[in-house]
Design a protein around this motif. Structure first.
Motif, PDB file in Angstrom:
ATOM      1  N   ARG A  96       0.837  -1.216   0.000  1.00 47.49           N
ATOM      2  CA  ARG A  96       0.000   0.000   0.000  1.00 47.49           C
ATOM      3  C   ARG A  96       0.866   1.257   0.000  1.00 47.49           C
ATOM      4  N   ARG A  97       2.054   1.159   0.582  1.00 51.55           N
ATOM      5  CA  ARG A  97       2.936   2.322   0.622  1.00 51.55           C
ATOM      6  C   ARG A  97       3.812   2.402  -0.620  1.00 51.55           C
ATOM      7  N   THR A  98       4.333   1.274  -1.085  1.00 56.15           N
ATOM      8  CA  THR A  98       5.305   1.285  -2.181  1.00 56.15           C
ATOM      9  C   THR A  98       4.671   1.114  -3.556  1.00 56.15           C
ATOM     10  N   GLY A  99       3.428   0.556  -3.617  1.00 55.46           N
ATOM     11  CA  GLY A  99       2.847   0.201  -4.893  1.00 55.46           C
ATOM     12  C   GLY A  99       3.349  -1.166  -5.332  1.00 55.46           C
ATOM     13  N   ALA A 100       2.710  -1.703  -6.351  1.00 59.83           N
ATOM     14  CA  ALA A 100       3.029  -3.059  -6.787  1.00 59.83           C
ATOM     15  C   ALA A 100       4.468  -3.198  -7.276  1.00 59.83           C
ATOM     16  N   PHE A 101       5.033  -2.127  -7.845  1.00 57.53           N
ATOM     17  CA  PHE A 101       6.366  -2.220  -8.430  1.00 57.53           C
ATOM     18  C   PHE A 101       7.352  -1.263  -7.764  1.00 57.53           C
ATOM     19  N   GLY A 102       6.987  -0.756  -6.599  1.00 58.00           N
ATOM     20  CA  GLY A 102       7.866   0.167  -5.900  1.00 58.00           C
ATOM     21  C   GLY A 102       9.025  -0.540  -5.227  1.00 58.00           C
ATOM     22  N   GLY A 103      10.108   0.190  -5.022  1.00 57.05           N
ATOM     23  CA  GLY A 103      11.265  -0.374  -4.351  1.00 57.05           C
ATOM     24  C   GLY A 103      11.110  -0.329  -2.843  1.00 57.05           C
ATOM     25  N   VAL A 104      11.946  -1.091  -2.169  1.00 51.65           N
ATOM     26  CA  VAL A 104      11.946  -1.125  -0.710  1.00 51.65           C
ATOM     27  C   VAL A 104      13.128  -0.289  -0.230  1.00 51.65           C
ATOM     28  N   ASP A 105      12.835   0.843   0.425  1.00 52.51           N
ATOM     29  CA  ASP A 105      13.895   1.742   0.854  1.00 52.51           C
ATOM     30  C   ASP A 105      14.406   1.351   2.236  1.00 52.51           C
ATOM     31  N   THR A 106      15.338   2.155   2.734  1.00 46.88           N
ATOM     32  CA  THR A 106      15.959   1.848   4.026  1.00 46.88           C
ATOM     33  C   THR A 106      14.936   1.835   5.150  1.00 46.88           C
ATOM     34  N   ALA A 107      14.006   2.790   5.127  1.00 50.92           N
ATOM     35  CA  ALA A 107      12.981   2.848   6.170  1.00 50.92           C
ATOM     36  C   ALA A 107      12.091   1.616   6.128  1.00 50.92           C
ATOM     37  N   SER A 108      11.778   1.164   4.924  1.00 53.84           N
ATOM     38  CA  SER A 108      10.936  -0.027   4.784  1.00 53.84           C
ATOM     39  C   SER A 108      11.660  -1.265   5.299  1.00 53.84           C
ATOM     40  N   LEU A 109      12.939  -1.380   4.977  1.00 53.44           N
ATOM     41  CA  LEU A 109      13.717  -2.516   5.471  1.00 53.44           C
ATOM     42  C   LEU A 109      13.799  -2.504   6.998  1.00 53.44           C
ATOM     43  N   ALA A 110      13.840  -1.309   7.570  1.00 52.36           N
ATOM     44  CA  ALA A 110      13.858  -1.210   9.027  1.00 52.36           C
ATOM     45  C   ALA A 110      12.541  -1.712   9.615  1.00 52.36           C
ATOM     46  N   ARG A 111      11.433  -1.415   8.940  1.00 50.40           N
ATOM     47  CA  ARG A 111      10.138  -1.912   9.401  1.00 50.40           C
ATOM     48  C   ARG A 111      10.073  -3.439   9.313  1.00 50.40           C
ATOM     49  N   VAL A 112      10.624  -3.977   8.240  1.00 51.51           N
ATOM     50  CA  VAL A 112      10.655  -5.435   8.092  1.00 51.51           C
ATOM     51  C   VAL A 112      11.485  -6.059   9.211  1.00 51.51           C
ATOM     52  N   SER A 113      12.650  -5.497   9.501  1.00 51.21           N
ATOM     53  CA  SER A 113      13.519  -6.026  10.552  1.00 51.21           C
ATOM     54  C   SER A 113      12.837  -5.955  11.909  1.00 51.21           C
ATOM     55  N   GLU A 114      12.142  -4.846  12.165  1.00 48.41           N
ATOM     56  CA  GLU A 114      11.434  -4.693  13.436  1.00 48.41           C
ATOM     57  C   GLU A 114      10.332  -5.740  13.564  1.00 48.41           C
ATOM     58  N   ALA A 115       9.597  -5.978  12.467  1.00 48.42           N
ATOM     59  CA  ALA A 115       8.520  -6.971  12.503  1.00 48.42           C
ATOM     60  C   ALA A 115       9.075  -8.367  12.754  1.00 48.42           C
ATOM     61  N   LEU A 116      10.203  -8.699  12.110  1.00 52.06           N
ATOM     62  CA  LEU A 116      10.806 -10.011  12.324  1.00 52.06           C
ATOM     63  C   LEU A 116      11.279 -10.171  13.769  1.00 52.06           C
ATOM     64  N   ALA A 117      11.803  -9.105  14.345  1.00 58.86           N
ATOM     65  CA  ALA A 117      12.209  -9.170  15.749  1.00 58.86           C
ATOM     66  C   ALA A 117      11.001  -9.380  16.654  1.00 58.86           C
ATOM     67  N   THR A 118       9.901  -8.751  16.318  1.00 61.83           N
ATOM     68  CA  THR A 118       8.687  -8.870  17.128  1.00 61.83           C
ATOM     69  C   THR A 118       8.175 -10.301  17.154  1.00 61.83           C
ATOM     70  N   VAL A 119       8.287 -11.006  16.017  1.00 62.59           N
ATOM     71  CA  VAL A 119       7.798 -12.393  15.962  1.00 62.59           C
ATOM     72  C   VAL A 119       8.886 -13.406  16.308  1.00 62.59           C
ATOM     73  N   GLY A 120      10.052 -12.910  16.765  1.00 62.36           N
ATOM     74  CA  GLY A 120      11.100 -13.813  17.214  1.00 62.36           C
ATOM     75  C   GLY A 120      11.956 -14.405  16.124  1.00 62.36           C
ATOM     76  N   LEU A 121      12.085 -13.694  15.002  1.00 67.91           N
ATOM     77  CA  LEU A 121      12.862 -14.231  13.875  1.00 67.91           C
ATOM     78  C   LEU A 121      14.006 -13.308  13.456  1.00 67.91           C
ATOM     79  N   SER A 122      14.604 -12.614  14.393  1.00 64.72           N
ATOM     80  CA  SER A 122      15.809 -11.849  14.061  1.00 64.72           C
ATOM     81  C   SER A 122      16.883 -12.821  13.563  1.00 64.72           C
TER      82      SER A 122
END
Length: 247
Positions: A96-122
């Motif tokens: 919804r933020r990047t669009g179907a063909f949008g790139g994943v920027d540094t802020a987005s990667l940080a959100r992904v890392s935070e989510a993985l840490a939250t579910v115990g998959l760092s």
């Protein structure tokens, strides 16, 4: 965001899997869809996201739309043979933020890392999904929901074939979403999970048997009625004549 079912009937070959269901999934509540096998629970969820077309009736979203929904299908419906990394899969929740063909920027990667840490998959970011256990893969799917940040979360048998520790951790995420005011609807089979984490329950046996506070819905009498309704179904029963067909 509320979901309203208005006289909803969904059929396979004109035999109803969900039959004239009406009611409202309360905004900001965690509601379980509970019932015997063959009760139409997953069918109802797929109709709510638009994957199945009703024969009659409507699904309405009060205060939102399909774009506000995060949907988790059953694991058996997901192809895990593709060479997709954990990061790639979780990042699809950012569409919804990047669009179907949008790139994943540094802020987005940080959100992904935070989510993985939250579910115990760092530390799992670069693994491919085919190398994960069922429990690990389910944690990844919940991480995807976290980055999606949806107001309405629909879960189809999210704890099926998942270990007890993972189930407990992910149920705590459901509790967190409820505290954040999100609307959560989950198809479940475990009576104790429903009673402990879901204040509202829809007891479904193709028809609505009961819908409301979990303690008042999951009674012995209601559960017997649900089993009886499913047990009498047979493949050669008369077809359901809907209002649309009559018109």
């Amino acid at each position: 965001m509320k979901i309203i079912l208005d006289n909803l009937t969904v059929s396979y070959r004109r035999h109803p899997a969900v039959h004239h269901a009406s009611g409202t999934f309360a905004e900001g509540e965690a509601t379980a869809i509970f019932g015997p096998n063959g009760a139409g629970k997953s069918t109802l969820l797929k109709t709510m996201i638009g994957a199945l077309r009703p024969d009659e009736g409507h699904v309405r979203f009060d205060g939102g739309s399909l774009a506000d929904i995060a949907y988790l299908p059953q694991q058996s419906e997901i192809d895990r043979s593709l060479p997709v990394t954990v990061t790639d899969l979780v990042a699809t929740g950012l569409w919804r933020r990047t669009g179907a063909f949008g790139g994943v920027d540094t802020a987005s990667l940080a959100r992904v890392s935070e989510a993985l840490a939250t579910v115990g998959l760092s530390g799992f970011a670069s693994r491919t999904i085919d190398a994960l256990s069922n429990g690990q893969f389910q944690r990844v799917l919940f991480a995807r929901i976290l980055v999606q940040d949806a107001r309405l979360i629909l879960l189809d048998e999210p704890f099926n074939a998942v270990d007890a520790k993972t189930t407990f951790d992910l149920l705590e995420l459901v509790r967190r979403w409820k505290e954040e005011g999100r609307t959560v609807v989950a198809v479940l089979h475990d009576y104790e999970q429903v009673r402990a984490y879901f204040a509202q329950t829809l007891l479904l046996a193709r028809e609505v048997v009961a819908w409301g506070a979990t303690a008042s819905v999951l009674t012995d009498d209601n559960l017997r009625r649900a089993l009886d309704k499913v047990a009498v179904w047979h493949a050669h029963a008369p077809v359901c004549e809907t209002a649309r067909e009559g018109a």
